[in-house]
Design a protein around this motif. Sequence first.
Motif, PDB file in Angstrom:
ATOM      1  N   LEU A 198     -30.436  -9.696  -2.502  1.00 46.79           N
ATOM      2  CA  LEU A 198     -31.048  -8.610  -3.273  1.00 46.79           C
ATOM      3  C   LEU A 198     -31.183  -9.247  -4.734  1.00 46.79           C
ATOM      4  O   LEU A 198     -32.200  -8.733  -5.276  1.00 46.79           O
ATOM      5  CB  LEU A 198     -30.156  -7.412  -3.381  1.00 46.79           C
ATOM      6  N   SER A 211     -21.891   4.827  -2.961  1.00 48.56           N
ATOM      7  CA  SER A 211     -20.773   4.726  -4.023  1.00 48.56           C
ATOM      8  C   SER A 211     -19.380   5.024  -3.370  1.00 48.56           C
ATOM      9  O   SER A 211     -19.271   4.950  -2.229  1.00 48.56           O
ATOM     10  CB  SER A 211     -21.110   5.735  -5.264  1.00 48.56           C
ATOM     11  N   PHE A 241     -15.418   8.252   0.904  1.00 51.44           N
ATOM     12  CA  PHE A 241     -13.888   8.295   0.724  1.00 51.44           C
ATOM     13  C   PHE A 241     -13.674   7.176   1.671  1.00 51.44           C
ATOM     14  O   PHE A 241     -14.224   6.029   2.059  1.00 51.44           O
ATOM     15  CB  PHE A 241     -13.217   9.390   0.980  1.00 51.44           C
ATOM     16  N   ALA A 267     -25.769  -2.321   0.225  1.00 56.12           N
ATOM     17  CA  ALA A 267     -25.084  -3.765   0.273  1.00 56.12           C
ATOM     18  C   ALA A 267     -24.254  -3.809  -1.022  1.00 56.12           C
ATOM     19  O   ALA A 267     -24.440  -3.064  -1.932  1.00 56.12           O
ATOM     20  CB  ALA A 267     -26.366  -4.638   0.021  1.00 56.12           C
ATOM     21  N   GLY A 268     -23.305  -4.719  -0.830  1.00 48.84           N
ATOM     22  CA  GLY A 268     -22.418  -4.980  -1.934  1.00 48.84           C
ATOM     23  C   GLY A 268     -21.044  -5.741  -1.497  1.00 48.84           C
ATOM     24  O   GLY A 268     -20.937  -6.129  -0.263  1.00 48.84           O
TER      25      GLY A 268
END
Length: 320
Positions: free
Chosen positions: A24, A88, A146, A46-47
Motif C-alpha cells: 500500500l 482499528s 477486540f 492491512a497492517g
Amino acid sequence: MIDDLSNIAHNPLPARIDFYPGDLRDPVFLKQTFDAVSPAGVLHFAGAVVVPESLERPLTYYSRNSYATLRLLGEMRRRSIDKLVFSSTAAVYGIPATGVVSETSPLLPINPYGQSKLFSEKIILDVQAASSSHHRPLRTAILRYFNVAGADQSLRTGQQGKSTTHLVKRIVQTLTGQQPHLHVFGTNLTTPDGSCVRDYIHVRDLVDLHVRAYRRLEVDPAPLLFNCGYGQGASVLSMVACAEQVSRRSLPTVASPPRKGDPVRLVADNSRLRHLFPDWTPVPNPLQTIIASALAWEEQLLARQMSPRPAPPPAPASDA
Ligand SMILES: NC(=O)c1ccc[n+]([C@@H]2O[C@H](COP(=O)([O-])OP(=O)(O)OC[C@H]3O[C@@H](n4cnc5c(N)ncnc54)[C@H](O)[C@@H]3O)[C@@H](O)[C@H]2O)c1
C-alpha cells in the motif's frame, strides 16, 4: 484484494476474487491497482499486527499502519472514492482503569501498535472532516476490534498469518501437537480465576459488521466508530477449559509471568454497536464455535502441509 504477502505465505483467496500482490505504501502500485479496479469503496484491513514486535520495530508499525493508511487515503481522495471501513483495535485504549471500555474511554495506547492505529484513526477523521465541503465527502467507519478468533465455518478461510500471538491460534496449535504446551501469561491476577480476561469475537460476526457498516455508509454519510466485541469477558483459563471440552483432548498449560503491558481485563462496552445494528446476531455458542472452527481450520492447514507436493514439471530436453 491487495496484500504485500508480508504476513501470509500466498494468496489465500478463491481464484474468482482478484488478488493484487503489492504494498500500500508504493504509490505506483496503488495507482495501477486502483486504475485496474476502480473501487467504489475500500475496506482497509492491512497492517502489522503483533504487539511485542511493535515494541522492537516501531518504525515498521508506524510505516505499515499509519503511513500506509495515509497513502491509501491520498489515492482514494484523488479519485473521490468516498467510502472507507477501517480495522482499528482495542489496543487504542491501552490499560483501562475499569477493564470495560466504551468508545469515549480515554485513548492511551501503550505500545507502537496501538499508537500507530490511533494515528491512523486520527488521519482518517481529519481527512473526513476536511472533505466535508468536497463534492463527494469521505464517509468513514472505524471498527475497533477486540479479540478476533475462529475461522469460516465452511473452512474457506481462517487464520494463517506467519507470525501470530493470538490465544486461540496458540490453543489450536497446542491441541494439534505443534507446540508442547500453552503458556498462560498471568495466573494470579485480580480476576476470578487469576488469568487475563478478553472479549473474543468470532470472525464471522466481525465480517457481518463490516458488511453492515459499509452498507450504512452507502446510505448515510454520518461517520461511524464503534467497538466490535460481544461485551462478554472470557478468561484465558476458561478458554482452555472450553478448548478441552470442544476437542475432547487435554490441553497442557504452563503458568508464566504476566506479559509487560498486558491489561488484566479488556472487554468491550458494545452498546453503540447494538444501537447501530439492533438485529446483529452473533453465532450461537460463540466461544465453542470459535474453538471448534479454529481447530478444524488448523487441522485442514496441517493436512495440506502434509499432503505430497505435486511432482515438479519434467526438465526441458537438453540441446546437447
Ligand atoms: N486479529 C485480531 O484479533 C485483531 C484485533 C484488532 C485489530 N485487528 C486488525 O485487523 C486487521 C487484520 O488483522 P489480522 O489479525 O487478520 O492480521 P494479518 O497479519 O493476518 O493481516 C494483515 C495483512 O496485512 C498485510 N500487510 C501488512 N502491511 C501491508 C502493506 N503495507 N501493504 C499491503 N499489505 C500489507 C499482511 O501481509 C497481512 O496479510 C489489522 O489491521 C489488525 O490491526 C486484528
